[in-house]
Enzyme design. Structure first.
Site, PDB file in Angstrom:
ATOM      1  N   HIS A  83      60.936 -57.017  20.055  1.00 55.80           N
ATOM      2  CA  HIS A  83      61.903 -58.105  19.976  1.00 55.80           C
ATOM      3  C   HIS A  83      61.832 -58.915  21.264  1.00 55.80           C
ATOM      4  O   HIS A  83      61.613 -58.371  22.333  1.00 55.80           O
ATOM      5  CB  HIS A  83      63.323 -57.548  19.805  1.00 55.80           C
ATOM      6  CG  HIS A  83      64.323 -58.619  19.512  1.00 55.80           C
ATOM      7  ND1 HIS A  83      64.551 -59.079  18.242  1.00 55.80           N
ATOM      8  CD2 HIS A  83      65.139 -59.337  20.329  1.00 55.80           C
ATOM      9  CE1 HIS A  83      65.465 -60.039  18.284  1.00 55.80           C
ATOM     10  NE2 HIS A  83      65.839 -60.215  19.536  1.00 55.80           N
ATOM     11  N   ASP A 162      77.354 -58.846  13.215  1.00 51.44           N
ATOM     12  CA  ASP A 162      76.643 -59.649  14.222  1.00 51.44           C
ATOM     13  C   ASP A 162      76.430 -61.057  13.714  1.00 51.44           C
ATOM     14  O   ASP A 162      76.542 -62.027  14.479  1.00 51.44           O
ATOM     15  CB  ASP A 162      75.300 -59.009  14.577  1.00 51.44           C
ATOM     16  CG  ASP A 162      74.515 -59.891  15.533  1.00 51.44           C
ATOM     17  OD1 ASP A 162      74.987 -60.076  16.672  1.00 51.44           O
ATOM     18  OD2 ASP A 162      73.473 -60.444  15.142  1.00 51.44           O
ATOM     19  N   ARG A 169      80.154 -67.091  18.379  1.00 53.47           N
ATOM     20  CA  ARG A 169      79.806 -67.228  19.804  1.00 53.47           C
ATOM     21  C   ARG A 169      79.077 -68.527  20.051  1.00 53.47           C
ATOM     22  O   ARG A 169      79.257 -69.182  21.084  1.00 53.47           O
ATOM     23  CB  ARG A 169      78.934 -66.040  20.236  1.00 53.47           C
ATOM     24  CG  ARG A 169      79.711 -64.729  20.341  1.00 53.47           C
ATOM     25  CD  ARG A 169      78.753 -63.544  20.461  1.00 53.47           C
ATOM     26  NE  ARG A 169      77.813 -63.705  21.525  1.00 53.47           N
ATOM     27  CZ  ARG A 169      76.572 -63.192  21.526  1.00 53.47           C
ATOM     28  NH1 ARG A 169      76.149 -62.468  20.508  1.00 53.47           N
ATOM     29  NH2 ARG A 169      75.769 -63.389  22.534  1.00 53.47           N
ATOM     30  N   SER A 184      74.150 -57.299  20.329  1.00 57.23           N
ATOM     31  CA  SER A 184      73.668 -58.082  19.188  1.00 57.23           C
ATOM     32  C   SER A 184      72.212 -57.700  18.872  1.00 57.23           C
ATOM     33  O   SER A 184      71.851 -57.417  17.725  1.00 57.23           O
ATOM     34  CB  SER A 184      73.792 -59.573  19.530  1.00 57.23           C
ATOM     35  OG  SER A 184      73.075 -60.373  18.642  1.00 57.23           O
TER      36      SER A 184
END
Ligand code: URA
Length: 431
Positions: A83, A162, A169, A184
């Site tokens: 990631h 999330d 957010r 997250s």
């Protein structure tokens, strides 16, 4: 649990018990806590932070809000995943997937879309005509068994808390908060079944974390979440002070990822891809170390097996792997060096915003993306240029946007006389 009470205690700097953090998040996911209270809670976290215990409780609750997946178990293999925290020109997964698959290690990855100046892997893949990012879990597992690589969108019910929280957010100035970013990212990786994870944590003006120190703090938080969840995690702290590779923009980045899989990619991007591949192979169940992983990754590029796997993967998801079918922008304009010198700086954020303005990204979730447009940066930090040399090339839909991007990309370059301090793409490794 009274949300107003939790907000007040967090605002006053109290550590909240894990059970109350979990209750708040799960109630929010069930629409029992309104956005305005959750937004106030996130803002309190912005100013007060979270302890490792609170961050872990938040992560676990987000995972518990939806389904989990275990493609590794379905394949009878150890699950490895990678990631990136996001940046400009980051097409790493698109090159890493086919290379590790060609080495015998399946990589099934859930990726996201771009927002703002950072691109998203799904948007890049959708630049390939016909490419489908929505596969069922069964289709994904079958493709992993057959070809070894699948990159898909996040399934509807994976970490729904999330999805909801991130959208909130995004519009309440609460994205760039270390414990919220860490939970997250790690909740999605853990829910997707990874046993071992390579995290590319970017630091620089084109990243969420603007300095190496900030990137290091985020990396430590994610390592701690991985440790508590019993996962093996390595963080690569990588440079995002200039775009990664040369290409910024969806179809342009697909071409560059393919060039790299064929061994013809730019040096910085190739180094990051091979380093990530080596670490994923060393984490896998092949029972090899990182050096052997690097050797095998290089061999898969050199002998064409990674390229072959790329073609089979793209076709399996409905796309045409021939780069000649990728969309091309009608207008190309060069950005030329105004004077002789050395490129001291090429601002990643400025190039990312220029690509966004051309239409390569979206400002709001509803915006459509133009897959053809973007920027190719030929000159990078440390390169010597002569007045009139091509620094970059803008690919645009119309003259007006081309002109704006040429000016913006030129302004992103600093041409000086001193040679800037040399630095590689991987700045630090923490595991
Ligand atoms: N990427 C994510 O998945 N979550 C964040 O909060 C930031 C970047």
């Amino acid at each position: 649990m009274r949300p107003a009470d939790l907000i007040e205690r967090k605002r006053n700097g109290e550590e909240l018990p894990a059970a109350e953090v979990a209750e708040l998040v799960l109630a929010y996911a069930r629409d029992e806590v309104p956005d305005y209270q959750m937004a106030a809670f996130c803002m309190a976290v912005y100013f007060r932070g979270m302890t490792p215990g609170e961050t872990f409780a938040l992560t676990q609750a987000m995972i518990a809000s939806g389904d989990t997946l275990d493609t590794g178990a379905a394949l009878g293999r150890k699950g490895v995943d990678k990631h990136s925290t996001g940046g400009v020109g980051d097409k790493t997964s698109i090159a890493v997937g086919p290379i590790v698959a060609a080495c015998g290690v399946p990589l099934g990855k859930m990726s996201g879309r771009g927002l703002g100046h950072t691109g998203g892997t799904l948007d890049k893949l959708e630049a390939i005509p016909g490419f489908r990012v929505e596969l069922t879990t069964e289709e994904m597992v079958a493709q992993l068994r057959d070809i070894g690589v699948a990159i898909v969108g996040q399934s509807a019910n994976l970490v729904p808390a999330d999805k909801k929280l991130y959208a909130l957010r995004d519009v309440t100035a609460t994205v760039d908060i270390v414990p919220l970013i860490a939970s997250s990212i790690m909740s999605k990786k853990i829910a997707a079944g990874a046993d071992a994870i390579v995290l590319d944590v970017k630091g620089g003006d084109g990243a969420f974390m603007k300095t190496l120190d900030e990137a290091s703090v985020l990396a430590q938080e994610m390592l701690e979440l991985g440790r508590r969840a019993g996962k093996e995690v390595t963080c690569l702290l990588t440079d995002m002070d200039q775009p990664l590779g040369r290409a910024v923009g969806n179809a342009l980045e697909i071409r560059e990822a393919l060039d790299t899989v064929r061994g013809e990619g730019p040096d910085d991007f190739t180094e990051l891809v091979l380093d990530a591949c080596a670490r994923l192979l060393a984490y896998s169940d092949l029972g090899i170390g990182r050096e052997e992983g690097r050797r095998r990754a290089e061999a898969a590029v050199a002998d064409g097996s990674a390229h072959d796997t790329y073609g089979r993967w793209i076709r399996a998801q409905g796309g045409d792997p021939d780069p000649r079918v990728l969309p091309e922008a009608p207008i190309r304009r060069t950005v030329t060096a105004p004077r002789d010198g050395i490129v001291a700086r090429l601002g990643a954020l400025a190039v990312g915003v220029a690509a966004l303005e051309l239409g390569a990204g979206r400002r709001t979730k509803e915006d459509a993306i133009d897959p053809a447009v973007g920027v190719l940066c030929f000159a990078k930090r440390g390169d010597t240029v002569l007045a009139g040399d091509d620094l970059a090339e803008v690919h645009a839909r119309d003259e007006a946007s081309a002109k704006g991007a040429v000016d913006a990309v030129l302004a992103a370059y600093t041409i000086a006389h001193e040679v800037p301090a040399a630095r590689g793409i991987v700045l630090e490794v923490i595991s």
